[in-house]
Design a protein around this motif. Structure first.
Motif, PDB file in Angstrom:
ATOM      1  N   GLY A  71      -0.062  -0.025  12.809  1.00  0.00           N
ATOM      2  CA  GLY A  71       0.199  -0.419  11.422  1.00  0.00           C
ATOM      3  C   GLY A  71      -1.120  -0.657  10.711  1.00  0.00           C
ATOM      4  O   GLY A  71      -2.097  -1.136  11.308  1.00  0.00           O
ATOM      5  N   SER A  72      -1.161  -0.322   9.437  1.00  0.00           N
ATOM      6  CA  SER A  72      -2.423  -0.476   8.706  1.00  0.00           C
ATOM      7  C   SER A  72      -2.764  -1.947   8.505  1.00  0.00           C
ATOM      8  O   SER A  72      -3.930  -2.309   8.394  1.00  0.00           O
ATOM      9  CB  SER A  72      -2.365   0.269   7.377  1.00  0.00           C
ATOM     10  OG  SER A  72      -1.337  -0.232   6.573  1.00  0.00           O
ATOM     11  N   LEU A  73      -1.743  -2.813   8.479  1.00  0.00           N
ATOM     12  CA  LEU A  73      -2.026  -4.234   8.267  1.00  0.00           C
ATOM     13  C   LEU A  73      -2.879  -4.797   9.409  1.00  0.00           C
ATOM     14  O   LEU A  73      -3.802  -5.575   9.183  1.00  0.00           O
ATOM     15  CB  LEU A  73      -0.717  -5.022   8.136  1.00  0.00           C
ATOM     16  CG  LEU A  73      -0.885  -6.459   7.689  1.00  0.00           C
ATOM     17  CD1 LEU A  73      -1.369  -6.531   6.236  1.00  0.00           C
ATOM     18  CD2 LEU A  73       0.422  -7.237   7.818  1.00  0.00           C
ATOM     19  N   TYR A  97      -1.241  -7.417  -2.861  1.00  0.00           N
ATOM     20  CA  TYR A  97      -0.297  -7.474  -1.730  1.00  0.00           C
ATOM     21  C   TYR A  97      -0.399  -8.848  -1.053  1.00  0.00           C
ATOM     22  O   TYR A  97      -1.476  -9.246  -0.617  1.00  0.00           O
ATOM     23  CB  TYR A  97      -0.669  -6.342  -0.768  1.00  0.00           C
ATOM     24  CG  TYR A  97       0.157  -6.200   0.486  1.00  0.00           C
ATOM     25  CD1 TYR A  97       1.538  -6.388   0.486  1.00  0.00           C
ATOM     26  CD2 TYR A  97      -0.446  -5.819   1.674  1.00  0.00           C
ATOM     27  CE1 TYR A  97       2.278  -6.219   1.637  1.00  0.00           C
ATOM     28  CE2 TYR A  97       0.286  -5.632   2.835  1.00  0.00           C
ATOM     29  CZ  TYR A  97       1.651  -5.834   2.807  1.00  0.00           C
ATOM     30  OH  TYR A  97       2.378  -5.664   3.953  1.00  0.00           O
ATOM     31  N   ASN A 146       1.225  -2.272  -4.907  1.00  0.00           N
ATOM     32  CA  ASN A 146       2.109  -3.349  -4.469  1.00  0.00           C
ATOM     33  C   ASN A 146       1.414  -4.650  -4.882  1.00  0.00           C
ATOM     34  O   ASN A 146       0.300  -4.899  -4.413  1.00  0.00           O
ATOM     35  CB  ASN A 146       2.277  -3.281  -2.938  1.00  0.00           C
ATOM     36  CG  ASN A 146       3.218  -4.348  -2.411  1.00  0.00           C
ATOM     37  OD1 ASN A 146       3.793  -5.110  -3.160  1.00  0.00           O
ATOM     38  ND2 ASN A 146       3.367  -4.396  -1.090  1.00  0.00           N
ATOM     39  N   ASP A 174      -6.452   0.696  -0.166  1.00  0.00           N
ATOM     40  CA  ASP A 174      -5.187   0.678   0.579  1.00  0.00           C
ATOM     41  C   ASP A 174      -4.210   1.605  -0.155  1.00  0.00           C
ATOM     42  O   ASP A 174      -3.820   1.319  -1.290  1.00  0.00           O
ATOM     43  CB  ASP A 174      -4.661  -0.769   0.624  1.00  0.00           C
ATOM     44  CG  ASP A 174      -3.534  -0.931   1.621  1.00  0.00           C
ATOM     45  OD1 ASP A 174      -3.159   0.059   2.274  1.00  0.00           O
ATOM     46  OD2 ASP A 174      -3.022  -2.070   1.748  1.00  0.00           O
ATOM     47  N   PRO A 176      -0.954   3.332   0.917  1.00  0.00           N
ATOM     48  CA  PRO A 176       0.228   3.833   1.634  1.00  0.00           C
ATOM     49  C   PRO A 176       1.251   4.539   0.736  1.00  0.00           C
ATOM     50  O   PRO A 176       2.073   5.293   1.231  1.00  0.00           O
ATOM     51  CB  PRO A 176       0.845   2.568   2.240  1.00  0.00           C
ATOM     52  CG  PRO A 176       0.393   1.448   1.359  1.00  0.00           C
ATOM     53  CD  PRO A 176      -0.980   1.847   0.887  1.00  0.00           C
ATOM     54  N   TYR A 177       1.191   4.284  -0.580  1.00  0.00           N
ATOM     55  CA  TYR A 177       2.207   4.879  -1.479  1.00  0.00           C
ATOM     56  C   TYR A 177       1.719   6.152  -2.150  1.00  0.00           C
ATOM     57  O   TYR A 177       2.480   6.800  -2.855  1.00  0.00           O
ATOM     58  CB  TYR A 177       2.624   3.832  -2.548  1.00  0.00           C
ATOM     59  CG  TYR A 177       3.102   2.562  -1.895  1.00  0.00           C
ATOM     60  CD1 TYR A 177       4.345   2.525  -1.274  1.00  0.00           C
ATOM     61  CD2 TYR A 177       2.282   1.441  -1.807  1.00  0.00           C
ATOM     62  CE1 TYR A 177       4.774   1.401  -0.605  1.00  0.00           C
ATOM     63  CE2 TYR A 177       2.705   0.301  -1.137  1.00  0.00           C
ATOM     64  CZ  TYR A 177       3.951   0.292  -0.540  1.00  0.00           C
ATOM     65  OH  TYR A 177       4.374  -0.819   0.135  1.00  0.00           O
ATOM     66  N   SER A 203      -0.876   4.794   5.962  1.00  0.00           N
ATOM     67  CA  SER A 203       0.126   4.471   6.954  1.00  0.00           C
ATOM     68  C   SER A 203       1.250   5.495   6.944  1.00  0.00           C
ATOM     69  O   SER A 203       1.512   6.119   5.910  1.00  0.00           O
ATOM     70  CB  SER A 203       0.688   3.094   6.572  1.00  0.00           C
ATOM     71  OG  SER A 203       1.783   2.750   7.357  1.00  0.00           O
ATOM     72  N   SER A 205       4.199   4.296   7.658  1.00  0.00           N
ATOM     73  CA  SER A 205       5.362   3.402   7.511  1.00  0.00           C
ATOM     74  C   SER A 205       6.275   3.820   6.369  1.00  0.00           C
ATOM     75  O   SER A 205       7.485   3.615   6.433  1.00  0.00           O
ATOM     76  CB  SER A 205       4.904   1.963   7.265  1.00  0.00           C
ATOM     77  OG  SER A 205       4.298   1.454   8.426  1.00  0.00           O
ATOM     78  N   LYS A 206       5.689   4.369   5.305  1.00  0.00           N
ATOM     79  CA  LYS A 206       6.501   4.746   4.150  1.00  0.00           C
ATOM     80  C   LYS A 206       6.814   6.244   4.174  1.00  0.00           C
ATOM     81  O   LYS A 206       7.413   6.766   3.250  1.00  0.00           O
ATOM     82  CB  LYS A 206       5.779   4.356   2.849  1.00  0.00           C
ATOM     83  CG  LYS A 206       5.333   2.898   2.811  1.00  0.00           C
ATOM     84  CD  LYS A 206       6.506   1.951   2.738  1.00  0.00           C
ATOM     85  CE  LYS A 206       6.301   0.534   3.197  1.00  0.00           C
ATOM     86  NZ  LYS A 206       5.058  -0.136   3.164  1.00  0.00           N
ATOM     87  N   ARG A 213       4.913   2.094  13.861  1.00  0.00           N
ATOM     88  CA  ARG A 213       3.709   1.288  13.602  1.00  0.00           C
ATOM     89  C   ARG A 213       2.453   2.154  13.659  1.00  0.00           C
ATOM     90  O   ARG A 213       1.511   1.857  14.408  1.00  0.00           O
ATOM     91  CB  ARG A 213       3.583   0.099  14.595  1.00  0.00           C
ATOM     92  CG  ARG A 213       4.730  -0.863  14.624  1.00  0.00           C
ATOM     93  CD  ARG A 213       5.158  -1.408  13.265  1.00  0.00           C
ATOM     94  NE  ARG A 213       4.187  -2.264  12.592  1.00  0.00           N
ATOM     95  CZ  ARG A 213       3.824  -2.079  11.298  1.00  0.00           C
ATOM     96  NH1 ARG A 213       4.320  -1.087  10.567  1.00  0.00           N
ATOM     97  NH2 ARG A 213       2.963  -2.912  10.760  1.00  0.00           N
TER      98      ARG A 213
HETATM   99  C1  PLP Z   1      -0.189  -2.244   0.115  1.00  0.00           C
HETATM  100  C2  PLP Z   1       0.280  -2.303   1.522  1.00  0.00           C
HETATM  101  N1  PLP Z   1      -0.618  -2.280   2.521  1.00  0.00           N
HETATM  102  C3  PLP Z   1      -0.241  -2.348   3.817  1.00  0.00           C
HETATM  103  C4  PLP Z   1       1.092  -2.435   4.158  1.00  0.00           C
HETATM  104  C5  PLP Z   1       1.440  -2.535   5.617  1.00  0.00           C
HETATM  105  O1  PLP Z   1       1.659  -1.286   6.154  1.00  0.00           O
HETATM  106  P1  PLP Z   1       1.840  -1.037   7.718  1.00  0.00           P
HETATM  107  O2  PLP Z   1       3.292  -0.941   7.966  1.00  0.00           O
HETATM  108  O3  PLP Z   1       1.103   0.255   7.951  1.00  0.00           O
HETATM  109  O4  PLP Z   1       1.212  -2.168   8.461  1.00  0.00           O
HETATM  110  C6  PLP Z   1       2.072  -2.465   3.170  1.00  0.00           C
HETATM  111  C7  PLP Z   1       3.481  -2.601   3.532  1.00  0.00           C
HETATM  112  O5  PLP Z   1       4.353  -2.844   2.762  1.00  0.00           O
HETATM  113  C8  PLP Z   1       1.639  -2.398   1.809  1.00  0.00           C
HETATM  114  O6  PLP Z   1       2.522  -2.448   0.802  1.00  0.00           O
END
Ligand code: PLP
Length: 372
Positions: A71-73, A97, A146, A174, A176-177, A203, A205-206, A213
Motif C-alpha cells: 500500500g502506498s500509505l 488526506y 482527496n 501522491d 492514486p486517482y 497505488s 488500490s483504486k 495492498r
Molecule cells: C491520497 C491518498 N493517498 C494514499 C491512499 C492510500 O492508498 P493505499 O491503499 O495504496 O495505501 C489513499 C487512499 O484512500 C489516498 O486517498
C-alpha cells in the motif's frame, strides 16, 4: 414506519462491483504456476524484480527508481521514518488526506497548510511558506485531490516545480486517482516536471482494489535504497503472493480495459452527485472535479459540519468530520463527498437527505447550530 436505508458518504473506497475477481483468479493460478517459489518465499525488500520492471516500463523510468510496498500509505510511513525528525515542518495542502496528517503527527512533524483553491494550492501562499519554513518535504495530491476533488492547473504545477528546483525542495506527489480522469485534459505530473526533486507515489488500490495492498513510489535511486532499507527492517519483503498475482494480471494486459470500465462506472456517479447538488442544494458552493473519487461542499455560512453530521444521522446519512482534513485550524464548514461506492440512486437520495439536514439547521436559532 419503514426504516430508511443508511447511506454512507464517509469512506473513499472503490465500488465492490468494480473488482476484477475472475481475472484475478485466473492470474493467481498462472502466477503460482510460473513464479511459485518467488511468490511464496521472502524476496527483495523493494519488491519483486519483474513487478518493478513492469511498473518501470509503464512509467518510463529505470527499475532502480521504483519501490513497491504494501500500500502506498505504508511507503509514506517509510519516508517519514527515513526523513522526519521531531519538530520538522511538512507543507501540505489545506485540506489534505487525513491519514497523511496522522502519519506526519505520529512522527513528530508539524504539518503546515497552504490554502487549496479550485485549481490547486494558492501558489503565492505556497512560495511564502516554503521560503519561510524550510519544510523537510512538501506533500501534494495534484490530481482529483482527496478530500476536495480539486486538480492542480498546469501553470501552478510548473511554478511549484520551479520553486522545488530553486529551493532544493523534496516534493511528494501522491497520485492514486490520476488514471481516473472522466473528462478534460491531463496535466503533467510534478515528477515529469521535476524528476530529480519529486517522489511520485501511487497505488493499485483504486485500479484493481485495496486487497492486494500494492502501492509504489518513483524517486531517485538513492532515496529508493534508503526507503527499501526501512521496508526490510519492517516486513523483510512485501506481500509477494498478492503482488505477484497483481503483476500477472497487469502482464496479461488487463489494466487499460479495467481503467475504461472504472471510468464508465464512476463518471455517471460524479454526474449524479453534481446534478443532485444542483437540484437539492442550488446555493451550495461545491468543487466540480473531472475525475477521481471525491467532491466537496462548503456549507452555508453559520452551518457547522458537526451539527449537519448529527442532523444527518437522524436521517440515516453518515458524513465525515470535515475538520480532520485540515492540517491546522479550519474545516468547520467543509464536507467531503466520496461518491464512487454509491449507486446514482443512493447518491441522489443521500444528497436529498443532506439538503434536508442543512435546511432544518438553517431554520434553527443560531445558538443551537454549533454542536460540540
Ligand atoms: C491520497 C491518498 N493517498 C494514499 C491512499 C492510500 O492508498 P493505499 O491503499 O495504496 O495505501 C489513499 C487512499 O484512500 C489516498 O486517498
Amino acid at each position: 414506519m419503514q426504516r430508511m436505508k443508511p447511506i454512507l458518504f464517509t469512506r473513499g473506497v472503490p465500488a465492490t462491483e468494480s473488482f476484477p475477481a475472475k481475472e484475478m483468479a485466473e492470474a493467481a493460478s498462472a502466477a503460482l504456476e510460473q513464479h511459485g517459489p518467488a511468490l511464496l518465499q521472502y524476496g527483495p525488500s523493494p519488491g519483486l524484480a519483474f513487478l518493478r520492471d513492469w511498473i518501470a516500463e509503464w512509467k518510463g523510468v529505470e527499475p532502480a527508481r521504483v519501490l513497491t510496498g504494501n500500500g502506498s500509505l505504508q511507503l509514506l510511513e517509510f519516508l517519514c521514518l527515513v526523513l522526519l525528525r521531531p519538530g520538522d515542518v511538512v507543507v501540505t495542502e489545506s485540506p489534505t488526506y487525513d491519514r497523511t496528517l496522522t502519519l506526519l503527527r505520529r512522527h513528530g512533524a508539524t504539518p503546515v497548510g497552504v490554502p487549496l483553491e479550485a485549481d490547486g494550492p494558492n501558489v503565492e501562499a505556497f512560495e511564502k511558506i516554503v521560503r519561510a519554513r524550510a519544510p523537510r518535504f512538501v506533500y501534494l495530491i495534484p490530481d482529483f485531490q482527496n478530500p476536495s476533488g480539486a486538480t492542480c492547473s498546469g501553470a501552478k504545477r510548473r511554478r511549484i516545480a520551479a520553486l522545488a528546483e530553486e529551493l532544493g525542495l523534496l516534493l511528494v506527489e501522491d497520485a492514486p486517482y490520476r488514471p481516473l480522469r472522466y473528462r478534460g485534459q491531463e496535466e503533467p505530473t510534478l515528477f515529469d516536471l521535476a524528476p530529480g526533486r519529486t517522489l511520485h507515489m501511487s497505488s493499485f488500490s483504486k485500479l484493481i482494489g485495496p486487497g492486494p495492498r500494492l502501492g509504489f513510489m518513483l524517486g531517485t535511486a538513492d532515496l529508493i535504497v534508503r526507503l527499501a532499507r526501512a521496508a526490510e527492517d519492517t516486513y523483510i519483503s512485501p506481500s509477494n503472493l498478492a503482488h505477484g498475482i497483481a503483476y500477472e494480471w497487469c502482464r496479461r494486459g488487463h489494466l487499460p480495459g479495467q481503467i475504461e470500465r472504472l471510468k464508465a462506472l464512476y463518471a455517471p456517479r460524479l454526474d449524479a452527485c453534481l446534478s443532485a447538488l444542483a437540484r437539492y442544494m442550488p446555493e451550495a458552493e461545491t468543487t466540480r472535479p473531472d475525475g477521481g473519487f471525491f467532491l466537496s461542499v462548503t456549507l452555508p455560512e453559520g452551518v457547522d459540519n458537526a451539527a449537519v453530521r448529527s442532523a444527518a444521522e437522524g436521517r440515516q446519512l453518515q458524513l465525515a468530520d470535515g475538520r480532520a482534513f485540515f492540517p491546522e485550524a479550519g474545516g468547520e464548514r467543509f464536507l467531503r463527498l466520496p461518491y464512487c461506492a454509491l449507486t446514482p440512486e443512493e447518491i441522489d437520495e443521500g444528497i436529498r437527505r443532506l439538503a434536508d439536514s442543512v435546511r432544518d439547521l438553517q431554520k434553527t436559532p443560531a445558538a443551537q447550530l454549533v454542536s460540540h
